[in-house]
Design an enzyme around this catalytic site. Structure first.
Site, short mmCIF file in Angstrom:
data_model
loop_
_atom_site.label_atom_id
_atom_site.label_comp_id
_atom_site.label_asym_id
_atom_site.label_seq_id
_atom_site.Cartn_x
_atom_site.Cartn_y
_atom_site.Cartn_z
N GLY A 196 33.13 41.45 47.64
CA GLY A 196 33.70 42.79 47.68
C GLY A 196 34.80 43.03 46.66
O GLY A 196 35.36 44.12 46.61
N HIS A 197 35.12 42.03 45.84
CA HIS A 197 36.25 42.16 44.90
C HIS A 197 35.86 41.65 43.53
O HIS A 197 36.25 40.55 43.15
CB HIS A 197 37.45 41.36 45.44
CG HIS A 197 38.77 41.75 44.87
ND1 HIS A 197 39.30 41.16 43.74
CD2 HIS A 197 39.68 42.67 45.26
CE1 HIS A 197 40.50 41.68 43.48
NE2 HIS A 197 40.75 42.60 44.40
N PHE A 198 35.20 42.25 42.74
CA PHE A 198 34.56 43.55 42.84
C PHE A 198 33.09 43.35 42.51
O PHE A 198 32.79 42.62 41.57
CB PHE A 198 35.17 44.53 41.84
CG PHE A 198 36.65 44.75 42.04
CD1 PHE A 198 37.10 45.61 43.03
CD2 PHE A 198 37.58 44.09 41.27
CE1 PHE A 198 38.47 45.82 43.21
CE2 PHE A 198 38.94 44.29 41.45
CZ PHE A 198 39.39 45.16 42.42
N VAL A 216 36.59 39.40 40.47
CA VAL A 216 37.97 39.05 40.11
C VAL A 216 38.62 38.43 41.34
O VAL A 216 38.56 38.99 42.43
CB VAL A 216 38.76 40.30 39.66
CG1 VAL A 216 40.23 39.96 39.43
CG2 VAL A 216 38.16 40.92 38.43
#
Length: 155
Positions: free
Chosen positions: A58-60, A65
């Site tokens: 979820g990041h990203f 990252v």
């Protein structure tokens, strides 16, 4: 050399021993190994950042990252393990709690495939309260830095 002019013996701690010093476990153990431990003065933690780390989902998506807060946590875990390694014996292991983060700065993203080196250096300790200057580097380049404080608490 230490403050009294005597050469210090540097030591290393592998993952299994880190888990004896800290209560953290996967996926929240953010230090794979600690090397160059110099008494309670300094150490370097190492984190190999893999593409399958759970936070990358979820990041990203499409541009993974490592979250900056996890870089800070990795620095704090390295410092916490250094604090705990100075305690000779304990019946029930005490815990190290984060107290403060100051002067945090993020310089560049950390991505899958990077190896992060967490350099921590003791600024001071008074009783059970410790303060460290910490830097995270990838390929010798500064990616994050902060001053972190922690307290050792008997459980």
């Amino acid at each position: 050399m230490n403050e009294s002019g005597v050469k210090s013996k540097l030591r290393s701690v592998e993952t299994a021993d880190i888990m004896k010093l800290l209560p953290h476990r996967y996926p929240f153990l953010l230090v794979d190994r600690i090397v160059d431990m110099d008494g309670d003065r300094s150490a370097m933690g190492i984190k190999n950042v893999a593409a399958n780390e759970p936070y990358f989902q979820g990041h990203f998506p499409g541009n993974p990252v490592m979250p900056g807060v996890l870089l800070i946590e990795g620095m704090a875990q390295t410092a916490g393990a250094l604090c705990m390694s100075t305690i000779d014996e304990f019946k029930v292991p005490p815990l190290v709690y984060f107290m403060a983060i100051d002067k945090a700065r993020f310089r560049r993203p950390v991505i899958p495939g990077d190896t992060v080196h967490y350099h921590v250096q003791k600024m001071r300790n008074r009783g059970r309260v410790w303060r460290f200057r910490a830097q995270a580097l990838v390929d010798g380049n500064l990616v994050a830095e902060a001053e972190v404080s922690a307290v050792i608490v008997e459980t």
